[in-house]
Design an enzyme around this catalytic site. Structure first.
Site, PDB file in Angstrom:
ATOM      1  CG  ASP A   1      -5.517   4.198  -6.420  1.00  0.00           C
ATOM      2  OD1 ASP A   1      -5.344   5.002  -5.471  1.00  0.00           O
ATOM      3  OD2 ASP A   1      -4.640   3.427  -6.814  1.00  0.00           O
TER       4      ASP A   1
ATOM      5  CG  HIS B   1       5.398  -3.689  -0.002  1.00  0.00           C
ATOM      6  ND1 HIS B   1       6.562  -3.785  -0.743  1.00  0.00           N
ATOM      7  CD2 HIS B   1       4.642  -2.755  -0.636  1.00  0.00           C
ATOM      8  CE1 HIS B   1       6.509  -2.963  -1.772  1.00  0.00           C
ATOM      9  NE2 HIS B   1       5.359  -2.336  -1.730  1.00  0.00           N
TER      10      HIS B   1
END
Length: 428
Positions: A290, A331
């Site tokens: 990340d 998404h």
């Protein structure tokens, strides 16, 4: 024919207006008996551990209510009752009122006592609780006297309560003004993540994540809300969901230096730690990726899990991992941006060996679940992105050089794992 004015301000003489009395009659009284029969049957068969029956029973109950309501009542529920409940709950969460209600010495408390405890006007608290009682969210035990329900008690859990101020202050303006934005843009599906309905509603040129972080406490509330979103949902790594042993562990490189699993955009490591707890003897390395700002938030992490700073739009530094995993990442982004993310992955995968595991919603062709469709609207209004259908996933992944081997789905389709490999030969 009718020349009645349409709500958008335009006259529609070409549209026949229905008989007004239809709005005052039950929507589907003829089906009530069928719904009641199904509810009784499911109630007899239900058990605390049978989640599928519980979900089916809840849907049957919703269908019964919709059949009994008149269209006018449904309209009032949408336009008045539900927005007002959101307002009342959000205000009570900000006041800390539910904690006082739950932690009180007595089972029930007057609105005046609750108001004194939180330093608010007693008339305000009385009006908020009166509506929440009418909606069934708190229990009215006397005149201006209330007791908590299990829902109220759950609002004392930060992850559960966070969604109300987050959505009220950080998201819902884009829903409310969505029709304005659509009218201005010609009713074309939003695709710009920097000049979409969210930016129109909030007067910003920032991406939604940047806007939330720049306006505390919405960034922190978003993280809490995401924890609640995942709470109680099926986990892809459970045997009844996805066969980890058969699909990943069998045939994996047993070398200690080989990478077994990469969690891309894995935040502070919740999924990776859960995986290691449930599959402690997997071979090779486990890598959590990340941005640095996110990784720096980690307080504790199993020593087997490696932290690696990485932006998923950049080249993937780990080549040939047994599996690459993304949870609710794609998404958030448009197809164009997703193609950039996926191209970095497909170039790093080893043909016939590496898998990409995409943990996302897959909207079925029919009978989509309301959680998924609601999230799809939120993604459109907030992120100019989407929840995707099976066909849309096939098109997106196929354009990235990937092929879907299988879609593993549980719990009404709100949790799915899309298993992919490089599309070269019949490798799946």
């Amino acid at each position: 024919m009718s020349d009645e004015q349409h709500p958008n301000g335009n006259s529609r003489p070409d549209i026949q207006t229905p008989d007004p009395s239809i709005a005052s009659r039950p929507c589907d009284l003829a089906s009530v008996g069928t719904h009641v029969e199904k509810i009784n049957k499911l109630a007899t068969a239900s058990s605390p551990d049978d989640n599928n029956t519980r979900l089916e029973l809840a849907e049957a109950a919703r269908r019964l209510v919709r059949a009994l309501e008149t269209p006018r009542e449904t309209m009032i529920k949408h336009c008045w009752a539900q927005p007002s409940a959101m307002t009342a709950i959000t205000t009570c969460v900000d006041l800390g009122l539910f904690e006082v209600m739950v932690n009180g010495d007595s089972h029930s408390t007057t609105s005046a006592e609750l108001a004194r405890a939180v330093g608010a006007d007693s008339a305000l608290v009385a009006r908020l609780l009166r509506h929440l009682s009418a909606m069934g969210y708190v229990e009215e035990t006397g005149a201006d006297e209330y007791a908590p329900t299990n829902f109220t008690r759950s609002l004392c859990i930060p992850a559960i309560s966070a969604g109300y101020p987050l959505l009220s202050g950080g998201f819902l303006a884009s829903n409310i003004k969505f029709h304005e934005y659509m009218k201005k843009t010609g009713y074309v599906v939003p695709s710009s993540m920097l000049s979409g309905p969210y930016q129109y509603a909030y007067g910003t040129d920032k991406h939604v994540f940047e806007h939330l972080q720049a306006n505390p406490p919405y960034g922190d509330l978003f993280n809490l809300h995401m924890a609640a979103y995942r709470q109680g949902r099926a986990s892809w790594m459970d045997p009844q969901f996805f066969p980890v042993q058969e699909k990943l562990i069998d045939g994996a490189n047993q070398s200690k230096e080989a990478v077994f699993l990469v969690d891309i955009g894995g935040s502070i490591g919740h999924d990776m730690e859960e995986f290691l707890t449930k599959h402690p003897s997997v071979p090779g390395r486990l890598v959590l990726q990340d941005l640095l700002a996110v990784l720096q938030q980690i307080t504790t992490l199993d020593e087997r899990i490696e932290r690696m700073e990485h932006d998923f739009f950049d080249e993937q530094p780990v080549k040939g991992s047994r599996a690459y995993y993304m949870h609710s990442i794609l998404h958030d982004w448009s197809d164009e941006q997703c193609l950039k993310i996926l191209s970095q992955l497909s170039e790093s995968m080893e043909p016939g060996y590496s898998k990409l595991l995409v943990n996302e919603n897959v909207i079925p062709p029919r009978h989509a679940y309301w959680e998924t469709t609601a999230l799809d609207i939120l993604m459109m209004t907030g992120f100019s992105s989407r929840e995707r259908t099976k066909r849309e996933w096939e098109d997106l992944l196929g354009a990235s050089g990937l092929r879907i081997c299988n879609i593993w789905t549980v719990d009404n389709g709100v949790e799915s794992l899309i298993e992919c490999e490089l599309d070269t030969k019949d490798l799946c």
